[in-house]
Enzyme design. Structure first.
Site, PDB file in Angstrom:
ATOM      1  N   PRO A 188       0.814  -1.226   0.000  1.00 58.76           N
ATOM      2  CA  PRO A 188       0.000   0.000   0.000  1.00 58.76           C
ATOM      3  C   PRO A 188       0.844   1.272   0.000  1.00 58.76           C
ATOM      4  CG  PRO A 188      -0.455  -1.345   1.962  1.00 58.76           C
ATOM      5  CD  PRO A 188       0.537  -2.089   1.136  1.00 58.76           C
ATOM      6  N   GLU A 220       2.788  -7.236   8.826  1.00 60.74           N
ATOM      7  CA  GLU A 220       2.875  -5.803   9.071  1.00 60.74           C
ATOM      8  C   GLU A 220       3.789  -5.122   8.072  1.00 60.74           C
ATOM      9  OE1 GLU A 220       0.828  -4.457  11.386  1.00 60.74           O
ATOM     10  OE2 GLU A 220       0.190  -6.552  11.347  1.00 60.74           O
ATOM     11  N   ASP A 250     -11.230   0.556 -24.453  1.00 58.98           N
ATOM     12  CA  ASP A 250     -11.507   0.434 -23.027  1.00 58.98           C
ATOM     13  C   ASP A 250     -11.526   1.782 -22.326  1.00 58.98           C
ATOM     14  OD1 ASP A 250     -11.521  -2.268 -23.225  1.00 58.98           O
ATOM     15  OD2 ASP A 250      -9.483  -2.549 -22.448  1.00 58.98           O
TER      16      ASP A 250
HETATM   17 CL1  6GU Z   1      -0.202  -3.683  -3.415  1.00 57.40          CL
HETATM   18  N1  6GU Z   1      -0.949  -4.416  -0.992  1.00 57.40           N
HETATM   19  C1  6GU Z   1      -1.744  -4.338   0.081  1.00 57.40           C
HETATM   20  N2  6GU Z   1      -1.512  -5.122   1.132  1.00 57.40           N
HETATM   21  N3  6GU Z   1      -2.755  -3.482   0.181  1.00 57.40           N
HETATM   22  C2  6GU Z   1      -2.979  -2.701  -0.880  1.00 57.40           C
HETATM   23  C3  6GU Z   1      -2.192  -2.739  -2.038  1.00 57.40           C
HETATM   24  C4  6GU Z   1      -1.167  -3.627  -2.056  1.00 57.40           C
HETATM   25  N4  6GU Z   1      -2.666  -1.832  -2.904  1.00 57.40           N
HETATM   26  C5  6GU Z   1      -3.703  -1.259  -2.296  1.00 57.40           C
HETATM   27  N5  6GU Z   1      -3.896  -1.768  -1.079  1.00 57.40           N
END
Ligand code: 6GU
Length: 254
Positions: free
Chosen positions: A98, A125, A178
């Site tokens: 994230p 984590e 698209d």
């Molecule tokens: Cl790539 N990984 C995780 N754990 N959460 C996410 C993500 C990736 N992209 C958005 N949320």
């Protein structure tokens, strides 16, 4: 294209890669997807992949050794799938997290140019920072929300890459039409029946006037984009006709 995925949950990938466009691309030899279990690259008796964070705090952190081992093994396998005719080629090593750079159509188009990529699915984590600093070349997030792991994100990335590969789509699945590839959202689509529960297909689509239909669709795309995703318009080059339509819509108080 050769895609390697490093994960603690290899079974998660079975169904998504066994259906539809991705399956067909694999069957046609356009892409090869190798799923590697990170646990297979541990060297201790208990196959430990994670440990508690230095400094304390909740949760577990993915240890660096198995990830370095896995990437080294993939590279060392001499590219397992064989060298490029151009000799050594660049090998992006991407961590799904994230905290990564937001993935979009442009990023998908960029990545699909590589002959080989490694995707690492983060978990728990987090991942030991030395993986970020010394192993990966890029970090990708697929949106501003938290997933339990990088696996679902890796599936999203793979799907978007595979559909860019020449020959992956049938003629009926044209890539250029698209949403997002043009920078605008897609226009409304209809199919039979012409009247469904009293709701009619727009007359123009039945007219056979292809120029008028194309114009209506561009207008609908623009209208939809202004209403739902005005942010997209700032990054899209509009032609004269589209700018005219846009000015008109703004006067109409869409
Ligand atoms: Cl790539 N990984 C995780 N754990 N959460 C996410 C993500 C990736 N992209 C958005 N949320």
């Amino acid at each position: 294209m050769h895609i390697h995925i490093l994960t603690l949950f290899p079974n998660m990938f079975t169904a998504p890669f066994s259906e539809s466009i991705v399956k067909r691309a694999i069957d046609r030899g356009l892409v090869e997807i190798a799923i590697h279990n990170i646990r297979d690259y541990t060297s201790d008796r208990h196959h430990v992949v994670d440990d508690s964070p230095y400094g304390g705090g909740p949760g577990m952190v993915l240890k660096p050794e198995p990830l370095f081992e896995a990437v080294t093994a993939i590279k060392g396998a001499g590219w397992e799938f064989g060298h490029s005719e151009k000799g050594e080629f660049e090998l992006p090593v991407i961590l799904l997290t994230p905290q990564g750079r937001l993935f979009d159509q442009r990023a998908a188009e960029g990545l699909s140019k590589y002959e080989e990529v490694i995707l690492i699915c983060g978990h728990y984590e987090g991942v030991d920072e030395r993986v970020r600093e010394h192993l990966v070349t890029d970090e990708i997030s697929i949106g501003d929300y938290v997933l339990s792991g990088g696996e679902l994100a890796a599936m999203v990335v793979v799907d978007s890459l595979v559909r860019q590969l020449p020959g992956a789509l049938g003629s009926e699945e044209a890539v250029g039409e698209d949403s997002h590839s043009s920078g605008l959202l897609e226009y409304p689509q209809y199919t039979r029946p012409q009247s469904f529960r009293g709701w009619e297909v727009p007359e123009i689509l039945l007219s056979g006037n292809h120029a008028e239909i194309a114009r209506w669709r561009r207008e609908q795309s623009l209208r939809r984009t202004i209403r739902r995703r005005p942010d997209l318009l700032e990054r899209t080059a509009l032609n004269d006709e589209e700018r005219g339509l846009l000015a008109q819509m703004e006067r109409e108080e869409y």
